[in-house]
Scaffold this active site. Structure first.
Site, PDB file in Angstrom:
ATOM      1  N   ASP A   1      -0.898  -4.330  -6.779  1.00  0.00           N
ATOM      2  CA  ASP A   1      -1.861  -3.878  -5.404  1.00  0.00           C
ATOM      3  C   ASP A   1      -2.979  -3.900  -4.816  1.00  0.00           C
ATOM      4  OD1 ASP A   1       0.839  -3.335  -4.085  1.00  0.00           O
ATOM      5  OD2 ASP A   1       0.882  -1.730  -6.083  1.00  0.00           O
TER       6      ASP A   1
ATOM      7  N   GLY B   1       9.302   3.424  -3.657  1.00  0.00           N
ATOM      8  CA  GLY B   1      10.541   4.183  -3.834  1.00  0.00           C
ATOM      9  C   GLY B   1      11.597   2.969  -4.506  1.00  0.00           C
TER      10      GLY B   1
ATOM     11  N   HIS C   1       3.319  -6.894 -10.228  1.00  0.00           N
ATOM     12  CA  HIS C   1       2.791  -6.310  -8.798  1.00  0.00           C
ATOM     13  C   HIS C   1       1.800  -6.052  -9.280  1.00  0.00           C
ATOM     14  CE1 HIS C   1       3.409  -6.460  -4.687  1.00  0.00           C
ATOM     15  NE2 HIS C   1       3.365  -4.934  -4.632  1.00  0.00           N
TER      16      HIS C   1
ATOM     17  N   GLY D   1       0.042   1.871   0.763  1.00  0.00           N
ATOM     18  CA  GLY D   1      -1.300   2.794   0.250  1.00  0.00           C
ATOM     19  C   GLY D   1      -1.222   3.239  -0.677  1.00  0.00           C
TER      20      GLY D   1
ATOM     21  N   GLY E   1       7.072   1.055  -9.154  1.00  0.00           N
ATOM     22  CA  GLY E   1       5.295   1.383  -9.788  1.00  0.00           C
ATOM     23  C   GLY E   1       6.037   2.605 -11.179  1.00  0.00           C
TER      24      GLY E   1
HETATM   25  C1  DX5 Z   1       2.583   1.051  -1.766  1.00  0.00           C
HETATM   26  C2  DX5 Z   1       2.270  -0.218  -2.499  1.00  0.00           C
HETATM   27  C3  DX5 Z   1       3.626  -0.301  -3.769  1.00  0.00           C
HETATM   28  C4  DX5 Z   1       3.263   0.965  -4.646  1.00  0.00           C
HETATM   29  C5  DX5 Z   1       5.101   0.828  -5.449  1.00  0.00           C
HETATM   30  O1  DX5 Z   1       1.868   0.147  -1.077  1.00  0.00           O
HETATM   31  O2  DX5 Z   1       2.153  -1.076  -2.001  1.00  0.00           O
HETATM   32  O3  DX5 Z   1       3.580  -1.477  -4.587  1.00  0.00           O
HETATM   33  O4  DX5 Z   1       2.866   1.218  -5.518  1.00  0.00           O
HETATM   34  O5  DX5 Z   1       5.099   2.240  -5.807  1.00  0.00           O
HETATM   35  P1  DX5 Z   1       6.333   3.146  -6.023  1.00  0.00           P
HETATM   36  O6  DX5 Z   1       7.481   2.903  -6.863  1.00  0.00           O
HETATM   37  O7  DX5 Z   1       5.546   4.569  -6.681  1.00  0.00           O
HETATM   38  O8  DX5 Z   1       6.798   3.927  -4.682  1.00  0.00           O
HETATM   39 ZN    ZN Z   2       2.745  -3.254  -3.709  1.00  0.00          ZN
END
Ligand code: DX5
Ligand code: ZN
Length: 229
Positions: free
Chosen positions: A39, A178, A37, A146, A198
């Protein structure tokens, strides 16, 4: 890409070492990630800047499987072809990013990529009802987009509503934000099949010490599949 509702774990490289994306992508795939994924943030649609299509193109050769590109940008349409040419398999745009999301999804499909549509926590499931015929994936944000590492916002009811709206259509439901072994089970049970994670994947490891990535991915998968102990 053949369609399946089996659980897929999609590590977000937002939590990886930004100086080492190629090795990080290869490491999470070797450790069991299903998708990667990616971002993309513009400092306008969301209050943070990550990277753009040039970085996506640079990491593409290091990803064997699906490159899942999440665009947190506005406008979207002028950049679709650049991300498709960078090798994105799926390009996801936010329903909140502009007045013409239907056109955006059509343009993503026309670029050769699968079309995803993302919903911020404040946007109801019903926003995608008129879009299902031009959508390959609905991404339910469980944080306000974000930043990585934010607290999970429970959107289980929204996932359940989407799952029944989707019916037999070959449309993935992705959860982003999350996700960890404690939040994954309720989401999978409600009908999600793609779990972005993440911090919960990248914590404790590195490209040169990737075993923790594997443990983290297996823990999330096992939790989602209902076998976590
Ligand atoms: C948030 C991103 C997510 C984020 C997820 O804006 O789109 O993809 O990186 O990260 P975690 O898993 O740490 O919440
Ligand atoms: Zn994302």
């Amino acid at each position: 890409m053949t369609f399946s509702r089996a659980i897929k774990i999609a590590p977000s490289i937002l939590a990886a070492d930004f100086a080492n994306f190629g090795a990080e992508c290869a490491a999470v795939e070797a450790q069991g990630a299903d998708w990667v994924h990616v971002d993309v943030m513009d400092g306008h649609f969301v209050p943070n800047i990550s990277f753009g299509p040039t970085t996506c193109a640079a990491i593409r050769p290091h990803i064997k499987g699906v490159m899942d590109v999440h665009l947190m940008i506005a406008p979207v349409d002028p950049y679709i072809d650049a991300f498709a040419q960078a090798g994105a398999d799926i390009i996801t745009a936010h329903v909140e990013a502009g007045p013409h999301i239907h056109r955006t999804l059509q343009a993503i499909r026309a670029s050769g990529a699968k079309a995803g549509v993302a919903l911020n926590p404040g946007t109801p499931a019903e926003a995608v009802a008129p879009l299902l015929d031009v959508t390959d994936m609905v991404c339910v944000m469980t944080v306000n987009p974000g930043f990585g590492g934010q607290k999970f916002i429970d959107m289980t009811d929204k996932v359940r509503t989407l799952r029944s709206m989707i019916g037999d259509r070959p449309i993935h439901i992705e959860i982003d934000g999350g996700v960890d072994p404690t939040t994954a089970p309720q989401l999978a049970q409600a009908g999600a099949d793609v779990l972005v994670a993440g911090s919960a994947v990248f914590k404790g490891g590195s490209a040169t010490n990737p075993a923790p990535y594997g443990e983290n991915i297996r823990a999330i998968r096992a939790a989602a599949e209902g076998t976590y102990t």
